[in-house]
Design a protein around this motif. Structure first.
Motif, PDB file in Angstrom:
ATOM      1  N   ASN A   1     -11.635   7.534 -18.682  1.00  0.00           N
ATOM      2  CA  ASN A   1     -12.240   6.735 -19.749  1.00  0.00           C
ATOM      3  C   ASN A   1     -11.393   5.488 -20.027  1.00  0.00           C
ATOM      4  O   ASN A   1     -10.241   5.409 -19.605  1.00  0.00           O
ATOM      5  CB  ASN A   1     -12.442   7.577 -21.021  1.00  0.00           C
ATOM      6  N   PRO A   2     -11.967   4.516 -20.732  1.00  0.00           N
ATOM      7  CA  PRO A   2     -11.228   3.288 -21.021  1.00  0.00           C
ATOM      8  C   PRO A   2      -9.921   3.531 -21.787  1.00  0.00           C
ATOM      9  O   PRO A   2      -8.940   2.825 -21.559  1.00  0.00           O
ATOM     10  CB  PRO A   2     -12.220   2.459 -21.851  1.00  0.00           C
TER      11      PRO A   2
ATOM     12  N   ASP B   1      -6.061   2.062 -20.883  1.00  0.00           N
ATOM     13  CA  ASP B   1      -5.125   1.396 -21.794  1.00  0.00           C
ATOM     14  C   ASP B   1      -3.834   2.193 -21.943  1.00  0.00           C
ATOM     15  O   ASP B   1      -2.736   1.607 -21.947  1.00  0.00           O
ATOM     16  CB  ASP B   1      -5.773   1.193 -23.163  1.00  0.00           C
TER      17      ASP B   1
ATOM     18  N   PRO C   1      -7.904  -8.564 -15.956  1.00  0.00           N
ATOM     19  CA  PRO C   1      -8.626  -7.445 -16.573  1.00  0.00           C
ATOM     20  C   PRO C   1     -10.128  -7.601 -16.373  1.00  0.00           C
ATOM     21  O   PRO C   1     -10.659  -8.717 -16.415  1.00  0.00           O
ATOM     22  CB  PRO C   1      -8.250  -7.539 -18.051  1.00  0.00           C
ATOM     23  N   GLN C   2     -10.785  -6.490 -16.140  1.00  0.00           N
ATOM     24  CA  GLN C   2     -12.237  -6.486 -15.902  1.00  0.00           C
ATOM     25  C   GLN C   2     -12.900  -5.604 -16.953  1.00  0.00           C
ATOM     26  O   GLN C   2     -12.473  -4.474 -17.165  1.00  0.00           O
ATOM     27  CB  GLN C   2     -12.554  -5.917 -14.517  1.00  0.00           C
ATOM     28  N   GLN C   3     -13.910  -6.131 -17.596  1.00  0.00           N
ATOM     29  CA  GLN C   3     -14.657  -5.338 -18.550  1.00  0.00           C
ATOM     30  C   GLN C   3     -16.092  -5.808 -18.532  1.00  0.00           C
ATOM     31  O   GLN C   3     -16.360  -6.994 -18.596  1.00  0.00           O
ATOM     32  CB  GLN C   3     -14.074  -5.492 -19.953  1.00  0.00           C
ATOM     33  N   GLY C   4     -16.985  -4.890 -18.417  1.00  0.00           N
ATOM     34  CA  GLY C   4     -18.395  -5.230 -18.401  1.00  0.00           C
ATOM     35  C   GLY C   4     -19.145  -4.312 -17.468  1.00  0.00           C
ATOM     36  O   GLY C   4     -18.605  -3.851 -16.461  1.00  0.00           O
TER      37      GLY C   4
ATOM     38  N   ARG D   1     -17.594  -1.026 -15.564  1.00  0.00           N
ATOM     39  CA  ARG D   1     -16.184  -1.180 -15.160  1.00  0.00           C
ATOM     40  C   ARG D   1     -15.295  -1.565 -16.341  1.00  0.00           C
ATOM     41  O   ARG D   1     -15.590  -2.481 -17.089  1.00  0.00           O
ATOM     42  CB  ARG D   1     -16.083  -2.261 -14.094  1.00  0.00           C
ATOM     43  N   TYR D   2     -14.169  -0.851 -16.445  1.00  0.00           N
ATOM     44  CA  TYR D   2     -13.080  -1.247 -17.343  1.00  0.00           C
ATOM     45  C   TYR D   2     -11.801  -1.092 -16.542  1.00  0.00           C
ATOM     46  O   TYR D   2     -11.509  -0.007 -16.029  1.00  0.00           O
ATOM     47  CB  TYR D   2     -13.039  -0.384 -18.605  1.00  0.00           C
ATOM     48  N   GLN D   3     -11.045  -2.185 -16.406  1.00  0.00           N
ATOM     49  CA  GLN D   3      -9.907  -2.181 -15.479  1.00  0.00           C
ATOM     50  C   GLN D   3      -8.822  -3.119 -15.973  1.00  0.00           C
ATOM     51  O   GLN D   3      -9.107  -4.215 -16.436  1.00  0.00           O
ATOM     52  CB  GLN D   3     -10.418  -2.634 -14.112  1.00  0.00           C
ATOM     53  N   ARG D   4      -7.573  -2.647 -15.872  1.00  0.00           N
ATOM     54  CA  ARG D   4      -6.402  -3.471 -16.162  1.00  0.00           C
ATOM     55  C   ARG D   4      -5.359  -3.189 -15.090  1.00  0.00           C
ATOM     56  O   ARG D   4      -5.342  -2.114 -14.495  1.00  0.00           O
ATOM     57  CB  ARG D   4      -5.804  -3.123 -17.523  1.00  0.00           C
TER      58      ARG D   4
ATOM     59  N   CYS E   1     -11.601   2.572 -14.823  1.00  0.00           N
ATOM     60  CA  CYS E   1     -12.555   3.568 -15.290  1.00  0.00           C
ATOM     61  C   CYS E   1     -13.947   3.038 -14.979  1.00  0.00           C
ATOM     62  O   CYS E   1     -14.279   1.910 -15.337  1.00  0.00           O
ATOM     63  CB  CYS E   1     -12.403   3.776 -16.797  1.00  0.00           C
TER      64      CYS E   1
END
Length: 128
Positions: A77-78, A82, A99-102, A105-108, A122
């Motif tokens: 999960n996101p 983090d 960072p990717q969000q949308g 996809r959630y990625q750092r 995630c």
């Protein structure tokens, strides 16, 4: 099948401490090498540069100046993204990547103490 990713590190003790601070266990600590347990099927082998060099015929890439690979860890999960990236930054890593969000996809990302690029990802399945 198992996957063993081998990475050159300058200071094995420092790198080992970094990964244990992220919550990973180490296995098979041997002279000049340690294995970071990612999962039952995946381990990252930390090899001091002279040990790493004994397995190759080319020069060791300078991970502080170039990117040789992006290692991506999938989490559930996101919040886990983090948590892991924040632990890495607190342990001395630096932010890396974009960072990717949308969508799903959630990625750092972060660069570890030797400059290796890690991404924590995630993928959230779309809701019906």
């Amino acid at each position: 099948m198992q996957l063993f990713v081998n990475m050159a590190v300058k200071d094995l003790d420092r790198s080992s401490k970094f990964f244990t601070e992220l919550g990973f266990n180490l296995f098979g600590m041997a002279q000049g090498m340690a294995s970071v347990i990612i999962s039952e099927q995946t381990q990252v082998m930390l090899l001091e540069e002279p040990v790493f060099g004994s397995f190759i015929t080319k020069e060791i890439a300078d991970s502080a100046r170039s990117t040789e690979a992006i290692l991506c860890l999938g989490v559930e999960n996101p919040a886990a993204v983090d948590e892991l990236v924040d632990k890495a930054l607190a342990a001395g890593a630096t932010p890396a990547g974009v960072p990717q969000q949308g969508g799903p996809r959630y990625q750092r990302g972060f660069a570890d103490l030797d400059g290796h690029h890690w991404e924590v990802l995630c993928l959230v399945p779309p809701t019906a």
